[in-house]
Scaffold this active site. Structure first.
Site, mmCIF file in Angstrom:
data_model
loop_
_atom_site.group_PDB
_atom_site.id
_atom_site.type_symbol
_atom_site.label_atom_id
_atom_site.label_comp_id
_atom_site.label_asym_id
_atom_site.label_seq_id
_atom_site.Cartn_x
_atom_site.Cartn_y
_atom_site.Cartn_z
ATOM 1 N N THR A 135 34.911 14.644 -68.040
ATOM 2 C CA THR A 135 34.763 15.554 -69.178
ATOM 3 C C THR A 135 36.119 15.772 -69.836
ATOM 4 O O THR A 135 37.082 16.151 -69.178
ATOM 5 C CB THR A 135 34.214 16.918 -68.726
ATOM 6 O OG1 THR A 135 35.068 17.481 -67.717
ATOM 7 C CG2 THR A 135 32.801 16.789 -68.198
ATOM 8 N N GLU B 61 34.168 21.477 -72.136
ATOM 9 C CA GLU B 61 34.413 20.137 -71.602
ATOM 10 C C GLU B 61 33.329 19.201 -72.109
ATOM 11 O O GLU B 61 32.146 19.514 -72.019
ATOM 12 C CB GLU B 61 34.351 20.158 -70.071
ATOM 13 C CG GLU B 61 35.277 21.167 -69.436
ATOM 14 C CD GLU B 61 35.258 21.048 -67.919
ATOM 15 O OE1 GLU B 61 34.763 20.039 -67.385
ATOM 16 O OE2 GLU B 61 35.734 21.987 -67.268
#
Ligand code: ADP
Ligand code: MG
Length: 157
Positions: A26, A90
């Site tokens: 992420t 993220e």
């Protein structure tokens, strides 16, 4: 929430909590890019489009495929590392990158909400749910109404 929500900033280092181990790296947005989310949306998992581009005046190791507008899932929530005093966003981009892109500019157009933040009893349960989120995201964005967002002027040509 008033979608689309636009976010952008250079990709930051996270805490290496093993996203790559989970098969789901992420890319973290910087704190100062988050107000549009903080003002408008609750915590949880979202879907939309993202684009990674080299920051101005730097050479790039990304291919033409890497710099396209690509589907993404985003986790937006409180960061336990900072005793839940800070939010994080993220983004997992649904694309196979050959290299990392820390420091590169990332733009995200957030289009919809998938689910609230959940607590997992096992790694396996988490991985399974992430896979499900990706399917939900791709299904949603396959709707003809969403196509126009890929060519939104927000993104770089
Ligand atoms: P960190 O804790 O530093 O965020 P991660 O394990 O989550 O570490 O890996 C994130 C990094 O992996 C991103 O900043 C990016 O440079 C790289 N990366 C490679 N492929 C992807 C992808 N498909 N989506 C998001 N980030 C990716
Ligand atoms: Mg990360």
């Amino acid at each position: 929430a008033p979608f689309p929500i636009k976010l952008s900033g250079p990709v930051q280092h996270g805490f290496g909590r093993g996203s790559k181990d989970l098969g789901c790296p992420t890319a973290n947005l910087p704190d100062d890019s988050l107000p549009p989310m903080i003002d408008a949306a609750k915590t949880g998992v979202y879907y939309g489009y993202a684009q990674v581009t080299p920051s101005q005046g730097t050479s790039s190791s990304l291919s033409d495929q890497d710099v396209c507008v690509l589907p993404m899932v985003m986790s937006f929530g409180w960061n336990p590392f900072y005793k839940n005093e800070r939010m994080t966003a993220e983004i997992h981009i649904m694309h196979e990158f050959k290299t990392d892109f820390y420091g590169y500019d990332m733009k995200a157009l957030v289009l919809g909400y998938i689910r609230p933040e959940l607590h997992y009893i096992s790694r396996e349960a988490l991985i399974e749910d992430i896979e499900f989120d990706k399917k939900v995201a791709l299904k949603s964005m396959a709707r003809p109404e969403y196509e126009k967002y890929m060519s939104d002027p927000f993104f770089t040509v």
